[in-house]
Design an enzyme around this catalytic site. Sequence first.
Site, short mmCIF file in Angstrom:
data_model
loop_
_atom_site.label_atom_id
_atom_site.label_comp_id
_atom_site.label_asym_id
_atom_site.label_seq_id
_atom_site.Cartn_x
_atom_site.Cartn_y
_atom_site.Cartn_z
N ASN A 100 18.30 21.60 93.29
CA ASN A 100 19.51 22.16 92.67
C ASN A 100 20.01 23.38 93.47
OD1 ASN A 100 21.26 23.63 91.04
ND2 ASN A 100 20.18 23.06 89.14
N GLY B 241 22.54 25.18 92.99
CA GLY B 241 22.98 26.27 92.11
C GLY B 241 21.82 27.23 91.85
N LYS B 242 20.64 26.64 91.59
CA LYS B 242 19.45 27.45 91.34
C LYS B 242 19.11 28.27 92.58
CE LYS B 242 16.09 25.75 88.15
NZ LYS B 242 14.99 24.84 87.84
N ASP C 49 9.37 25.84 85.18
CA ASP C 49 9.49 24.82 84.15
C ASP C 49 9.92 25.53 82.88
OD1 ASP C 49 9.22 22.01 83.55
OD2 ASP C 49 7.70 22.63 82.12
N GLY D 57 22.50 22.26 78.56
CA GLY D 57 21.37 21.88 77.72
C GLY D 57 21.56 22.26 76.26
N ASP E 289 22.07 25.15 74.99
CA ASP E 289 22.77 26.43 74.80
C ASP E 289 23.69 26.47 73.57
OD1 ASP E 289 21.53 27.74 76.80
OD2 ASP E 289 23.14 27.52 78.27
N LYS F 2 23.92 35.98 79.15
CA LYS F 2 22.77 35.07 79.27
C LYS F 2 21.97 35.40 80.54
CE LYS F 2 21.09 30.40 79.50
NZ LYS F 2 21.32 29.00 79.79
N HIS G 78 15.35 33.67 79.15
CA HIS G 78 13.95 33.43 79.51
C HIS G 78 13.77 33.41 81.03
CE1 HIS G 78 16.46 29.98 79.01
NE2 HIS G 78 15.58 29.11 79.47
N ARG G 79 14.75 32.81 81.73
CA ARG G 79 14.65 32.70 83.19
C ARG G 79 14.79 34.08 83.83
NH1 ARG G 79 18.13 29.13 83.03
NH2 ARG G 79 16.75 27.49 82.33
P1 IMP Z 1 13.94 22.56 83.68
O1 IMP Z 1 12.61 23.23 83.56
O2 IMP Z 1 14.93 23.38 84.45
O3 IMP Z 1 13.82 21.14 84.13
O4 IMP Z 1 14.53 22.49 82.18
C1 IMP Z 1 13.97 21.64 81.21
C2 IMP Z 1 14.91 21.44 80.07
O5 IMP Z 1 14.84 22.58 79.20
C3 IMP Z 1 16.37 21.35 80.43
O6 IMP Z 1 16.74 20.03 80.70
C4 IMP Z 1 17.03 21.80 79.14
O7 IMP Z 1 16.93 20.77 78.23
C5 IMP Z 1 16.08 22.86 78.63
N1 IMP Z 1 16.50 24.19 79.03
C6 IMP Z 1 15.84 25.00 79.90
N2 IMP Z 1 16.48 26.17 80.05
C7 IMP Z 1 17.59 26.08 79.28
C8 IMP Z 1 18.67 27.00 79.04
O8 IMP Z 1 18.76 28.10 79.59
N3 IMP Z 1 19.61 26.56 78.20
C9 IMP Z 1 19.59 25.34 77.59
N4 IMP Z 1 18.63 24.47 77.79
C10 IMP Z 1 17.61 24.83 78.64
#
Ligand code: IMP
Length: 203
Positions: free
Chosen positions: A13, A15-16, A73, A158, A160, A180, A185-186
């Site tokens: 990704n 963007g990430k 994750d 997701g 949100d 946000k 969390h991130r």
């Molecule tokens: P990943 O770890 O980036 O693959 O995220 C796993 C899943 O967690 C995503 O597909 C979303 O369903 C959910 N998720 C993780 N972070 C967020 C967020 O900041 N907002 C909304 N959904 C999130």
Amino acid sequence: MPDRHILLIATYNLGKVAELKDLFGKTPVELRHLGDFDNIIEAAETGSSFAENAQIKARSYALQTHIMALADDSGLEVEALDGRPGVFSARYGGEETSFSEKIAILLDELGSAHDVHRRAQFSCAIAIADPSGKILRTVVGKCTGRIACEPRGNGGFGYDPIFVPDGYNQTFGELAAGIKQKISHRAVAFREIIPFLLDYIAI
Ligand code: IMP
């Protein structure tokens, strides 16, 4: 001797990667991502926690690319659903269901539960592995809040539109992206891991 300044971000990704480039700013860290390498075998997310999955991915991609790797994750845990969807957040209700369907399933499961039973948290685990696959550090960032009664707002991604972080009345889908980016969390997890990395590469 592997170069400690080169860090693989275990994602395709862009963007990430761009977000992280901003976070690392003028530091001497040089970022790579999975798209820079051929023949990468996807690591199976078989862990039972976000931390375990981040470690599995960091270890696998460090071993495959021979450079230090950072993997994350994340997902949503709802208290009244015994922590579901948890590590299955991306696969909740089936791999092929859209997020509006996943949200509808979640709201349906939660029913008309009162506010106190709608407590939830987003978690983000980040693990860093050295090129030999040794885990150097794992951190978990959390953002606590509650699940709204219906989806609101078009921002974010997701889950949100149904997550209302503590201290706010709007969902992450309604709040400005800048808010946000500060409280998620991130953001919490990256704020903790970056000083560790800077220390590590300075040695
Ligand atoms: P990943 O770890 O980036 O693959 O995220 C796993 C899943 O967690 C995503 O597909 C979303 O369903 C959910 N998720 C993780 N972070 C967020 C967020 O900041 N907002 C909304 N959904 C999130």
